[in-house]
Design a protein around this motif. Structure first.
Motif: not given
Length: 598
Positions: A282-288, A348-357
């Protein structure tokens, strides 16, 4: 053993044929010009061989003319008189209508007529077919063909036109080589038992290989080491024993400890790890996202011009053009960087989705386990453990089944190795036997091949080689070749005419080689002189007469146009008593069966 007489209960339709001890000629004369160019004339010279075969108890063949036209022949009863060893005789009675009922009569005098003999005077009346074959086999007493019965090699004594295609493999032997090669090897003097055993072992080997493939298919294509299966099975069984004891004692404390340990050591640790990863992502996403916003060019020349106009400041011409070019330059520089940032953002968003699941799944498992530990309903706990035990037992059953298949596969592989070794050993024995018989000048094989070559050389002035070899699979291969002057095999034997000559030479050579044994003494060759030139016909006839003088009974058929040339103008080619049957094409009375052609 020789043929003595063939007759039937309807002599007006099928006249009696008295065979001689020596040469017997069936001569067909084509008198009508329109029939001279025909390949077949339906006079009966070929049919005679089939009738002899029928009386030698050939099986009921629906394609045979007797049964194909049963309405014409159903009332015919045929009698074959056979001369046995010691000059006694046996007559075989067989009718078309009841072809499976056979009668026998032994007698001393030859050329009898038993068409009117009552049943009570026959030695054996209406025997069942299989019993009749056994009876005739015993009466003929062809010990030299044992362990086979008299029918096995009868085709070599009754060569029809269809049987001149191959020297060794008769038309009736179109099946597996194991059905006829041991017999041919036997009559040539080789050890047929080794050859038969080799075929049997090969058949067993193939059967075991098929079984092994079936077991592999049952395993589903994955063949694990049996030691690995045993180890996993042991662990599953111990686990099942623990759970069963737990159920028997109705005590779930150990189960609770195990689930608590799993919850703390595995699930919570994994959840913590995933949360850390999610925070970092999430921090990486915010920076991007921030970087993408910084890359936007907020200055708009049109807006600046409007403000400058309102303020009374000049903003036109070259100044506005320079700002536009600057903006375009900045956009070109940042375009590639924005592309990279967008790709990284998508990853990053795809990995976040996997982690969330995964966190959702782990959360549910954590909730269920906490419910198990804090629940007051002991029966729910009992049900959970029972479900686990059922799963374990299903796994154990699958593993035991796999273990059984693997053990069976190991057994089959052992049997395959053993059978392969036996086949190799038998092959070595076969090779040694063939080599020994070929090297022994006094062996039955050497004697037969010598007679064979002499016959061919007397007819066409070329030697011939009868040869037997063992191929790479351990099977016998029989060859009959005509040799050139250098002693090399030629392609002459591939032609129909010379192939027929090789067949005739083989049959005669085998009979001569067995003259001192209990073996048949007659041979029937249909169309013996066809396609040969006159000189070779005369040579072949000379050979046939020589063999007749040795005690063999040749029965040959020919058309008058194939007659060998007369050696003496004063003497006919065949003496009148040598022609046992004369046929012609001038009406039914000239046919073997004196009736209209069917």
């Amino acid at each position: 053993m020789k043929l003595s007489k063939l007759y039937c209960n309807k002599p007006d339709l099928f006249g009696p044929i008295d065979f001689r001890p020596g040469l017997n000629v069936v001569l067909a004369e084509i008198r009508l010009p329109e029939n001279r160019d025909k390949d077949t004339h339906n006079l009966g010279k070929t049919t005679l061989g089939r009738m002899i075969d029928f009386c030698f108890l050939a099986g009921r063949d629906p394609k045979s003319f007797l049964f194909k036209h049963e309405e014409l022949f159903r009332h015919f009863v045929f009698f074959l008189e056979i001369e046995l060893a010691g000059s006694s005789h046996v007559t075989v009675r067989r009718g078309v209508d009841e072809a499976s009922k056979i009668s026998f009569k032994k007698h001393e005098a030859s050329h009898q007529d038993f068409t009117e003999l009552p049943d009570e005077d026959w030695d054996h009346v209406n025997l069942p077919f299989d019993r009749a074959r056994e009876m005739l086999d015993g009466l003929l007493d062809w010990r030299a063909v044992s362990p086979w019965d008299f029918r096995k090699g009868l085709g070599y004594q009754l060569r029809s036109q269809d049987d001149f295609q191959e020297v060794f493999q008769l038309r009736r032997f179109l099946g597996a080589h194991a059905d006829w090669k041991p017999y041919v090897a036997h009559i040539l003097g080789f050890n047929h038992k080794l050859i038969a055993q080799h075929y049997e072992k090969e058949a067993q080997l193939e059967a075991e290989k098929v079984k092994a493939e079936t077991v592999k298919a049952e395993l589903g294509g994955s063949i694990d080491d049996i030691g690995n299966i045993e180890g996993i099975l042991l662990l599953k069984q111990k686990d099942a024993e623990k759970k069963q004891k737990l159920l028997d004692a109705f005590d779930f404390r150990q189960q609770d400890k195990e689930r608590t340990k799993l919850l703390v050591d595995e699930i919570d640790t994994r959840i913590a790890t995933l949360n850390t990863q999610r925070y970092s992502l999430n921090q990486t996403k915010k920076k991007i996202v921030s970087s993408l916003e910084e890359d936007q060019i907020l200055f708009k020349p049109e807006e600046a011009q409007r403000l400058f106009n309102e303020a009374g400041v000049l903003f036109a011409g070259q100044i506005k053009k320079d700002f536009d070019q600057l903006i375009a330059f900045n956009r070109a520089i940042t375009e590639e960087r924005r592309g990279y940032l967008q790709e990284e953002r998508a990853e990053v968003e795809a990995e976040l989705k996997t982690i969330g699941a995964e966190l959702n799944t782990l959360g549910k498992r954590r909730s269920d386990m906490l419910g198990f530990l804090s629940g007051t309903d002991v029966f729910a706990e009992y049900k959970q453990v029972t479900d686990d035990l059922v799963t374990l037992r299903a796994d154990i059953a699958t593993l035991e089944r796999q273990r059984g298949f693997l053990r069976r596969l190991q057994e089959l592989r052992g049997e395959i190795r053993s059978l392969s070794e036996e086949c190799t050993h038998l092959q070595s024995q076969v090779e040694a036997n063939v080599e020994a018989q070929s090297a022994d000048n006094d062996s039955l094989f050497s004697t037969t091949r010598l007679y064979f070559s002499e016959i061919v050389e007397d007819v066409i002035a070329h030697k011939a080689l009868l040869n037997v070899r063992v191929n790479g699979e351990g099977h016998l291969e029989f060859r009959a070749d005509i040799l050139d002057d250098a002693g090399k095999a030629t392609s002459a034997g591939l032609g129909h005419t010379y192939r027929k000559l090789l067949c005739i030479a083989f049959d005669l050579a085998v009979l001569r080689a067995h003259l001192d044994e209990k073996f048949p003494r007659f041979v029937y060759h249909d169309g013996v002189f066809e396609s040969l030139d006159d000189r070779k016909k005369a040579n072949l006839l000379k050979v046939i007469r020589e063999y007749a003088n040795l005690g063999i009974q040749p029965v040959i058929t020919l058309i008058a146009s194939d007659m060998p040339p007369e050696a003496d103008a004063k003497e006919p080619v065949f003496a009148p008593d040598e022609i046992v049957l004369a046929l012609h094409d001038e009406g039914p009375e000239g046919r073997l069966f004196r009736m209209q052609a069917w």
